[in-house]
Design a protein around this motif. Structure first.
Motif, PDB file in Angstrom:
ATOM      1  N   ASP A  29       0.835  -1.203   0.000  1.00 29.04           N
ATOM      2  CA  ASP A  29       0.000   0.000   0.000  1.00 29.04           C
ATOM      3  C   ASP A  29       0.874   1.259   0.000  1.00 29.04           C
ATOM      4  O   ASP A  29       0.536   2.256  -0.645  1.00 29.04           O
ATOM      5  CB  ASP A  29      -0.921  -0.016   1.215  1.00 29.04           C
ATOM      6  CG  ASP A  29      -1.993   1.067   1.144  1.00 29.04           C
ATOM      7  OD1 ASP A  29      -2.620   1.223   0.080  1.00 29.04           O
ATOM      8  OD2 ASP A  29      -2.194   1.762   2.152  1.00 29.04           O
ATOM      9  N   ALA A  30       1.997   1.215   0.718  1.00 29.38           N
ATOM     10  CA  ALA A  30       2.909   2.353   0.720  1.00 29.38           C
ATOM     11  C   ALA A  30       3.505   2.577  -0.665  1.00 29.38           C
ATOM     12  O   ALA A  30       3.657   3.719  -1.119  1.00 29.38           O
ATOM     13  CB  ALA A  30       4.020   2.134   1.748  1.00 29.38           C
ATOM     14  N   GLU A  31       3.840   1.488  -1.361  1.00 31.66           N
ATOM     15  CA  GLU A  31       4.363   1.601  -2.725  1.00 31.66           C
ATOM     16  C   GLU A  31       3.312   2.166  -3.674  1.00 31.66           C
ATOM     17  O   GLU A  31       3.608   2.994  -4.538  1.00 31.66           O
ATOM     18  CB  GLU A  31       4.839   0.231  -3.222  1.00 31.66           C
ATOM     19  CG  GLU A  31       6.095  -0.268  -2.546  1.00 31.66           C
ATOM     20  CD  GLU A  31       7.287   0.617  -2.873  1.00 31.66           C
ATOM     21  OE1 GLU A  31       7.671   0.689  -4.056  1.00 31.66           O
ATOM     22  OE2 GLU A  31       7.835   1.241  -1.937  1.00 31.66           O
ATOM     23  N   ARG A  32       2.070   1.747  -3.490  1.00 31.50           N
ATOM     24  CA  ARG A  32       0.986   2.276  -4.327  1.00 31.50           C
ATOM     25  C   ARG A  32       0.789   3.770  -4.054  1.00 31.50           C
ATOM     26  O   ARG A  32       0.636   4.561  -4.991  1.00 31.50           O
ATOM     27  CB  ARG A  32      -0.319   1.519  -4.054  1.00 31.50           C
ATOM     28  CG  ARG A  32      -1.509   2.088  -4.826  1.00 31.50           C
ATOM     29  CD  ARG A  32      -2.770   1.267  -4.651  1.00 31.50           C
ATOM     30  NE  ARG A  32      -3.211   1.179  -3.273  1.00 31.50           N
ATOM     31  CZ  ARG A  32      -4.332   0.602  -2.882  1.00 31.50           C
ATOM     32  NH1 ARG A  32      -5.129   0.033  -3.791  1.00 31.50           N
ATOM     33  NH2 ARG A  32      -4.680   0.546  -1.606  1.00 31.50           N
ATOM     34  N   ALA A  33       0.805   4.158  -2.775  1.00 31.71           N
ATOM     35  CA  ALA A  33       0.616   5.567  -2.419  1.00 31.71           C
ATOM     36  C   ALA A  33       1.735   6.443  -2.974  1.00 31.71           C
ATOM     37  O   ALA A  33       1.512   7.607  -3.314  1.00 31.71           O
ATOM     38  CB  ALA A  33       0.543   5.710  -0.900  1.00 31.71           C
ATOM     39  N   ALA A  34       2.930   5.868  -3.096  1.00 33.07           N
ATOM     40  CA  ALA A  34       4.074   6.624  -3.616  1.00 33.07           C
ATOM     41  C   ALA A  34       4.118   6.630  -5.140  1.00 33.07           C
ATOM     42  O   ALA A  34       4.997   7.244  -5.737  1.00 33.07           O
ATOM     43  CB  ALA A  34       5.371   6.040  -3.065  1.00 33.07           C
ATOM     44  N   GLY A  35       3.166   5.945  -5.772  1.00 33.79           N
ATOM     45  CA  GLY A  35       3.111   5.912  -7.233  1.00 33.79           C
ATOM     46  C   GLY A  35       4.060   4.924  -7.881  1.00 33.79           C
ATOM     47  O   GLY A  35       4.264   4.953  -9.089  1.00 33.79           O
ATOM     48  N   ARG A  36       4.615   4.012  -7.063  1.00 33.23           N
ATOM     49  CA  ARG A  36       5.562   3.035  -7.604  1.00 33.23           C
ATOM     50  C   ARG A  36       4.930   1.672  -7.869  1.00 33.23           C
ATOM     51  O   ARG A  36       5.586   0.770  -8.365  1.00 33.23           O
ATOM     52  CB  ARG A  36       6.739   2.862  -6.637  1.00 33.23           C
ATOM     53  CG  ARG A  36       7.593   4.116  -6.487  1.00 33.23           C
ATOM     54  CD  ARG A  36       8.822   3.832  -5.660  1.00 33.23           C
ATOM     55  NE  ARG A  36       8.495   3.527  -4.278  1.00 33.23           N
ATOM     56  CZ  ARG A  36       8.483   4.435  -3.295  1.00 33.23           C
ATOM     57  NH1 ARG A  36       8.748   5.703  -3.561  1.00 33.23           N
ATOM     58  NH2 ARG A  36       8.193   4.073  -2.058  1.00 33.23           N
ATOM     59  N   ARG A  74       2.585  -1.164   8.838  1.00 33.85           N
ATOM     60  CA  ARG A  74       2.180   0.210   9.123  1.00 33.85           C
ATOM     61  C   ARG A  74       0.737   0.186   9.589  1.00 33.85           C
ATOM     62  O   ARG A  74      -0.120  -0.417   8.960  1.00 33.85           O
ATOM     63  CB  ARG A  74       2.306   1.059   7.856  1.00 33.85           C
ATOM     64  CG  ARG A  74       1.909   2.504   8.077  1.00 33.85           C
ATOM     65  CD  ARG A  74       2.072   3.327   6.827  1.00 33.85           C
ATOM     66  NE  ARG A  74       1.269   2.827   5.728  1.00 33.85           N
ATOM     67  CZ  ARG A  74       0.918   3.568   4.671  1.00 33.85           C
ATOM     68  NH1 ARG A  74       1.309   4.808   4.585  1.00 33.85           N
ATOM     69  NH2 ARG A  74       0.194   3.054   3.699  1.00 33.85           N
TER      70      ARG A  74
END
Length: 200
Positions: A29-36, A74
């Protein structure tokens, strides 16, 4: 341990089997939020994480195989206190299963931080991890469990958002609305949210 198995689901989804789904959910989810990471949905389960809306499943699968194991999950939002009346028909039996009194059982539950591991079974139903015991399901499921019933089964606590059949041990009830189609998101208990059961 890294990703154990990756399976395609249809033409645009992947199901990954992992040792800690909630930690993987948080990392993805953190990777998705960062656009990666280009995915539409990330859905944790008991032993898996589903990635849906994947533009190139084969490419993402190859990438995931080289990911390091996430070291932590997280958590999302402030700890949510849910007021509970501890009056369930199975409360005394559950206390006996844990080798304690009802008073000690309730105190332990209210002092324990639970985490939404994943959702399922019905809209708004969350599997809350973190119990200090493993509680067996009832031998005979009830044909109707009232909405708002607070229950335990295996290593999870849960709250029935609507009336439905169920085989979990009922320890109390709450008036908290767990699912509201007009709320964003509709489910109150989403993966990664920390929860405390409080005496109402």
């Amino acid at each position: 341990m890294a990703v154990m198995e990756i399976r395609p689901v249809g033409s645009s989804a992947l199901l990954i089997e992992v040792d800690d789904p909630l930690a993987w959910f948080a990392a993805l989810d953190a990777e998705r939020a960062a656009g990666r990471l280009a995915v539409t949905d990330i859905v944790p389960g008991a032993r898996t994480v589903l990635l849906d809306g994947v533009p190139s499943p084969a490419s993402l699968a190859a990438s995931l195989r080289s990911w390091p194991t996430p070291s932590f999950a997280r958590f999302y939002g402030d700890k949510l206190a849910i007021p509970v009346v501890f009056d369930g028909p199975d409360l005394a039996a559950v206390a006996e299963m844990t080798g304690s009194s009802v008073e000690v059982l309730v105190r332990t539950l209210t002092e324990t931080t639970l985490t939404v591991a994943f959702g399922g079974f019905a809209p708004g139903f969350a599997y809350l991890s973190g119990l200090p015991w493993t509680i067996p399901r009832r031998e005979s499921p009830r044909p109707r469990v009232p909405a708002g019933s607070v229950a335990l089964a295996a290593e999870y606590a849960g709250i029935y958002p609507t009336a439905s059949p169920g085989g979990w041990q009922l320890i109390g009830h709450t008036d908290t609305a767990l699912f509201d189609i007009d709320r964003d998101p509709p489910a109150l208990l989403t993966p990664g949210r920390t929860v405390r059961l409080a005496v109402a």
